[in-house]
Scaffold this active site. Structure first.
Site, PDB file in Angstrom:
ATOM      1  N   GLU A 107       0.845  -1.191   0.000  1.00 43.46           N
ATOM      2  CA  GLU A 107       0.000   0.000   0.000  1.00 43.46           C
ATOM      3  C   GLU A 107       0.879   1.238   0.000  1.00 43.46           C
ATOM      4  O   GLU A 107       2.058   1.161   0.377  1.00 43.46           O
ATOM      5  CB  GLU A 107      -0.955  -0.002   1.209  1.00 43.46           C
ATOM      6  CG  GLU A 107      -0.316   0.261   2.528  1.00 43.46           C
ATOM      7  CD  GLU A 107      -0.304  -0.961   3.437  1.00 43.46           C
ATOM      8  OE1 GLU A 107      -1.042  -1.923   3.196  1.00 43.46           O
ATOM      9  OE2 GLU A 107       0.479  -0.932   4.392  1.00 43.46           O
ATOM     10  N   TYR A 119       5.315   1.197  -9.150  1.00 42.29           N
ATOM     11  CA  TYR A 119       4.563  -0.047  -8.994  1.00 42.29           C
ATOM     12  C   TYR A 119       3.786  -0.386 -10.273  1.00 42.29           C
ATOM     13  O   TYR A 119       3.695  -1.548 -10.656  1.00 42.29           O
ATOM     14  CB  TYR A 119       3.625   0.027  -7.782  1.00 42.29           C
ATOM     15  CG  TYR A 119       4.340   0.313  -6.480  1.00 42.29           C
ATOM     16  CD1 TYR A 119       5.604  -0.221  -6.228  1.00 42.29           C
ATOM     17  CD2 TYR A 119       3.783   1.122  -5.500  1.00 42.29           C
ATOM     18  CE1 TYR A 119       6.277   0.046  -5.050  1.00 42.29           C
ATOM     19  CE2 TYR A 119       4.450   1.393  -4.310  1.00 42.29           C
ATOM     20  CZ  TYR A 119       5.699   0.859  -4.089  1.00 42.29           C
ATOM     21  OH  TYR A 119       6.363   1.121  -2.925  1.00 42.29           O
TER      22      TYR A 119
HETATM   23  N1  COA Z   1       8.499  10.417 -10.886  1.00 42.67           N
HETATM   24  C1  COA Z   1       7.823   9.595 -11.722  1.00 42.67           C
HETATM   25  N2  COA Z   1       8.084   8.274 -11.849  1.00 42.67           N
HETATM   26  C2  COA Z   1       9.064   7.763 -11.076  1.00 42.67           C
HETATM   27  C3  COA Z   1       9.824   8.566 -10.173  1.00 42.67           C
HETATM   28  C4  COA Z   1       9.499   9.942 -10.096  1.00 42.67           C
HETATM   29  N3  COA Z   1      10.156  10.765  -9.263  1.00 42.67           N
HETATM   30  N4  COA Z   1      10.707   7.758  -9.545  1.00 42.67           N
HETATM   31  C5  COA Z   1      10.533   6.506 -10.030  1.00 42.67           C
HETATM   32  N5  COA Z   1       9.546   6.508 -10.961  1.00 42.67           N
HETATM   33  C6  COA Z   1       9.031   5.356 -11.706  1.00 42.67           C
HETATM   34  C7  COA Z   1       9.377   5.460 -13.184  1.00 42.67           C
HETATM   35  O1  COA Z   1       8.385   4.742 -13.900  1.00 42.67           O
HETATM   36  C8  COA Z   1      10.715   4.717 -13.240  1.00 42.67           C
HETATM   37  O2  COA Z   1      10.984   4.202 -14.514  1.00 42.67           O
HETATM   38  P1  COA Z   1      11.762   5.134 -15.595  1.00 42.67           P
HETATM   39  O3  COA Z   1      13.071   5.474 -14.938  1.00 42.67           O
HETATM   40  O4  COA Z   1      11.907   4.249 -16.779  1.00 42.67           O
HETATM   41  O5  COA Z   1      10.911   6.342 -15.792  1.00 42.67           O
HETATM   42  C9  COA Z   1      10.449   3.570 -12.285  1.00 42.67           C
HETATM   43  O6  COA Z   1       9.668   4.156 -11.227  1.00 42.67           O
HETATM   44  C10 COA Z   1      11.713   2.934 -11.713  1.00 42.67           C
HETATM   45  O7  COA Z   1      12.497   3.929 -11.085  1.00 42.67           O
HETATM   46  P2  COA Z   1      13.720   3.598 -10.118  1.00 42.67           P
HETATM   47  O8  COA Z   1      14.860   4.459 -10.537  1.00 42.67           O
HETATM   48  O9  COA Z   1      13.950   2.132 -10.032  1.00 42.67           O
HETATM   49  O10 COA Z   1      13.124   4.130  -8.711  1.00 42.67           O
HETATM   50  P3  COA Z   1      13.957   4.767  -7.501  1.00 42.67           P
HETATM   51  O11 COA Z   1      15.160   3.958  -7.232  1.00 42.67           O
HETATM   52  O12 COA Z   1      14.154   6.215  -7.751  1.00 42.67           O
HETATM   53  O13 COA Z   1      12.946   4.558  -6.280  1.00 42.67           O
HETATM   54  C11 COA Z   1      11.072   5.210  -4.912  1.00 42.67           C
HETATM   55  C12 COA Z   1      11.570   4.919  -6.351  1.00 42.67           C
HETATM   56  C13 COA Z   1       9.561   5.466  -4.963  1.00 42.67           C
HETATM   57  C14 COA Z   1      11.330   4.001  -4.015  1.00 42.67           C
HETATM   58  C15 COA Z   1      11.842   6.472  -4.391  1.00 42.67           C
HETATM   59  O14 COA Z   1      11.351   7.623  -5.072  1.00 42.67           O
HETATM   60  C16 COA Z   1      11.713   6.699  -2.895  1.00 42.67           C
HETATM   61  O15 COA Z   1      12.481   6.173  -2.104  1.00 42.67           O
HETATM   62  N6  COA Z   1      10.718   7.511  -2.480  1.00 42.67           N
HETATM   63  C17 COA Z   1      10.542   7.828  -1.045  1.00 42.67           C
HETATM   64  C18 COA Z   1      10.080   6.626  -0.257  1.00 42.67           C
HETATM   65  C19 COA Z   1       8.785   6.057  -0.811  1.00 42.67           C
HETATM   66  O16 COA Z   1       7.876   6.786  -1.221  1.00 42.67           O
HETATM   67  N7  COA Z   1       8.690   4.719  -0.807  1.00 42.67           N
HETATM   68  C20 COA Z   1       7.508   4.024  -1.274  1.00 42.67           C
HETATM   69  C21 COA Z   1       6.530   3.910  -0.161  1.00 42.67           C
HETATM   70  S1  COA Z   1       5.034   3.099  -0.681  1.00 42.67           S
END
Ligand code: COA
Length: 153
Positions: A107, A119
């Site tokens: 979630e 996701y």
């Molecule tokens: N805006 C839009 N899409 C995003 C994004 C952003 N800032 N960050 C990741 N994505 C999506 C994209 O589809 C991306 O694919 P693309 O690079 O081909 O566009 C895909 O996710 C994979 O990205 P990735 O680089 O593997 O993600 P990340 O390592 O940056 O981690 C989170 C993503 C959400 C875990 C990170 O932003 C984070 O730690 N956020 C704060 C904590 C959090 O919200 N955790 C989830 C709780 S439910």
């Protein structure tokens, strides 16, 4: 800075860095103590993405095969958008295959656009919403799941 990311299980020495990423990432972070407790829960598994010795991200799950619930995932701010979360999920899917688990649940806050995009890209679908599920600030949860055919993970 090396481009190589290693994914390893969480150990006590990672928890200081993880707790910092956690508090930088969430309005309602887990207390540091919870990460120590996770290490003692047999149904939990942990994945830590390391760049050299530095923690770049982490994922924590609870397994009840065939189900896996993703309890927590975060990537250090300076490491975002570099496929670290994608690498953590790849490790999770490999692990799930070995465990005979093929249903994934999680979630997220309704306003969490980056997580929703991540996701959806991984194939998760929205099952529903839970009103006022989160505190500080109060917010609805989006419930998502991914069901993979056995043998196709
Ligand atoms: N805006 C839009 N899409 C995003 C994004 C952003 N800032 N960050 C990741 N994505 C999506 C994209 O589809 C991306 O694919 P693309 O690079 O081909 O566009 C895909 O996710 C994979 O990205 P990735 O680089 O593997 O993600 P990340 O390592 O940056 O981690 C989170 C993503 C959400 C875990 C990170 O932003 C984070 O730690 N956020 C704060 C904590 C959090 O919200 N955790 C989830 C709780 S439910």
């Amino acid at each position: 800075m090396t481009d190589i990311i290693n994914i390893v299980p969480m150990s006590k020495q990672h928890i200081g860095q993880i707790a910092k990423i956690e508090s930088d990432s969430f309005a309602d972070p887990w207390a540091g103590q919870i990460f120590y407790e996770v290490l003692r829960v047999p149904d939990c598994a942990t994945f830590v993405a390391l760049r050299s010795e530095s923690v770049a991200g982490y994922l924590i799950l609870r397994r009840t095969p065939p189900e896996i619930e993703i309890l927590n995932i975060a990537v250090k701010e300076s490491e975002r958008k570099k496929n670290i979360a994608t690498a953590l999920f790849s490790a999770l899917f490999e692990y799930a295959k070995a465990q005979g688990a093929n249903e994934f649940y999680l979630e997220l806050r309704r306003s969490n656009g980056p997580a929703l995009a991540l996701y959806k890209k991984l194939g998760f679908e929205i099952d529903g919403y839970r009103k006022n599920y989160y505190e500080n600030p109060k917010e609805d949860a989006i419930l998502m799941s991914l069901k993979l055919k056995t043998g196709k993970i």
